[in-house]
Design a protein around this motif. Structure first.
Motif, PDB file in Angstrom:
ATOM      1  N   ALA A 253     -50.259  31.897   0.387  1.00 31.28           N
ATOM      2  CA  ALA A 253     -50.665  32.666   1.565  1.00 31.28           C
ATOM      3  C   ALA A 253     -50.958  34.120   1.243  1.00 31.28           C
ATOM      4  O   ALA A 253     -51.675  34.784   1.995  1.00 31.28           O
ATOM      5  CB  ALA A 253     -49.567  32.587   2.638  1.00 31.28           C
TER       6      ALA A 253
ATOM      7  N   ASP B 189     -45.938  31.969   9.525  1.00 30.72           N
ATOM      8  CA  ASP B 189     -47.209  32.686   9.362  1.00 30.72           C
ATOM      9  C   ASP B 189     -47.328  33.869  10.313  1.00 30.72           C
ATOM     10  O   ASP B 189     -47.742  34.950   9.929  1.00 30.72           O
ATOM     11  CB  ASP B 189     -48.360  31.704   9.608  1.00 30.72           C
TER      12      ASP B 189
ATOM     13  N   GLY C 122     -53.511  33.642  10.940  1.00 30.48           N
ATOM     14  CA  GLY C 122     -52.524  32.690  11.422  1.00 30.48           C
ATOM     15  C   GLY C 122     -52.891  32.233  12.798  1.00 30.48           C
ATOM     16  O   GLY C 122     -54.009  31.853  13.076  1.00 30.48           O
TER      17      GLY C 122
ATOM     18  N   ALA D 189     -47.317  29.254   3.964  1.00 33.66           N
ATOM     19  CA  ALA D 189     -47.201  29.721   5.343  1.00 33.66           C
ATOM     20  C   ALA D 189     -47.361  28.593   6.346  1.00 33.66           C
ATOM     21  O   ALA D 189     -48.168  27.683   6.154  1.00 33.66           O
ATOM     22  CB  ALA D 189     -48.245  30.801   5.615  1.00 33.66           C
TER      23      ALA D 189
ATOM     24  N   SER E 256     -51.596  25.175   9.280  1.00 29.56           N
ATOM     25  CA  SER E 256     -52.162  26.509   9.470  1.00 29.56           C
ATOM     26  C   SER E 256     -52.525  26.791  10.923  1.00 29.56           C
ATOM     27  O   SER E 256     -52.933  27.903  11.256  1.00 29.56           O
ATOM     28  CB  SER E 256     -53.410  26.683   8.595  1.00 29.56           C
TER      29      SER E 256
END
Length: 329
Positions: free
Chosen positions: A7, A103, A116, A191, A233
């Motif tokens: 990330a 995230d 994010g 993340a 994600s």
């Protein structure tokens, strides 16, 4: 070889060292909410994927120590126990260190503002880690783990507390500071986006079933599938519609697996096995694994091959898809 996206750089990296040295997975989490739980769940699945590839893993819980509420809820969802992390830096023979972090609050370098979720989350996402584990064994259609991942002898899963749904991303300074602190941690950063919305939480009953405290009163396995049904994600809704869809899928698959188990076993076709592994080795694409299972469900493969396919994939998913094997039709 499992490859995941770092990330901090946006670049794919090997999740395991070339010589199968020890990989340490550290899940960073603070507080007790569904976003923290999603981070912990993805850390659990990451550990499973590494173990399936033959990589020794030491999984640790970073952030706050002694979190009995979070641990109890995690146990209800089939997340294996995590050791307290202590020093989460490199060392102790680890050839690779992966930090599983939230995230939205982590503010990870290289992702830019608004990276994010870009939306208000149900809970502040901190960092999460998973605890070390022995290689998973499957016997009689059920998971059995040794060492640190053995079942909770105190029955914590039956006393799982309600999620803290009163938090928001704007009221979780501790999570934000924990995420900021993760910048200095050496290793790969993996993340996980937050949970965007949550169904009403069922009241906790002191001696109630394992689903006490679950959103919408859902079966913990339904909550687990709902949390795995979106790319990591992307923010995931845990609302009534998402829980209903997950429940319909889980009930249908368990019934199908129980039916297939009555037929002679057949080997998993190499093409199907390859599709499953290609999915989870590509940045832990759990959604890709679920797509393969949906294709197999309606395929013309022999019933025994479909059973073995689902049992194999469940070593990663942890949904107890073989739970109803042997039960009355």
């Amino acid at each position: 070889m499992l490859r995941i996206t770092d990330a901090r750089t946006g670049e794919p990296v090997d999740a395991a060292p070339a010589r199968r040295g020890l990989t340490r997975v550290v899940a960073h989490v603070t507080g007790h909410d569904t976003t923290a739980l999603r981070v912990l769940l993805l850390a659990d699945v990451l550990v499973r994927a590494l173990e399936l590839g033959g990589t020794p893993v030491w999984a640790l819980l970073g952030g706050e120590r002694r979190q009995p509420d979070l641990r109890a809820t995690a146990a209800a969802l089939g997340i294996r126990p995590f050791e307290d992390g202590g020093d989460t830096g490199a060392g102790l023979g680890a050839a690779q260190v992966i930090h599983v972090v939230g995230d939205s609050d982590a503010g990870l370098p290289g992702r830019g503002p608004g990276a994010g979720s870009g939306s208000r989350a149900e809970g502040g996402s901190g960092s999460v880690t998973a605890a070390g584990s022995d290689t998973e064994r499957v016997a009689d259609g059920r998971r059995a783990s040794g060492g640190a991942h053995a079942a909770d002898p105190e029955g914590a899963a039956d006393r799982a507390p309600a999620f803290d749904t009163a938090r928001s991303a704007d009221t979780a300074p501790a999570s934000s500071s924990a995420g900021a602190a993760s910048h200095a941690l050496a290793g790969v950063h993996f993340a996980v986006a937050p949970v965007a919305s949550v169904a009403p939480v069922a009241p906790v009953r002191s001696a109630g079933p394992a689903d006490a405290g679950m959103p919408g009163g859902a079966d913990p396995a339904v909550v687990r599938l709902a949390l795995l049904s979106r790319p990591r994600s992307e923010p995931v809704p845990l609302d009534a519609d998402a829980l209903r869809d997950a429940e319909d899928t889980l009930v249908r698959w368990r019934r199908a697996v129980a039916g297939w188990a009555r037929e002679p076993s057949r080997a998993i076709p190499e093409e199907v096995r390859g599709e499953l592994r290609a999915a989870w080795e590509d940045d832990l694409d759990v959604l890709g694994v679920l797509r393969v299972l949906r294709r197999v469900e309606t395929s013309d493969l022999a019933a025994g091959a479909r059973f073995e396919t689902y049992a194999y994939a469940d070593r990663l998913l942890g949904l107890e898809l073989t739970r109803d094997v042997g039960s009355p039709a």
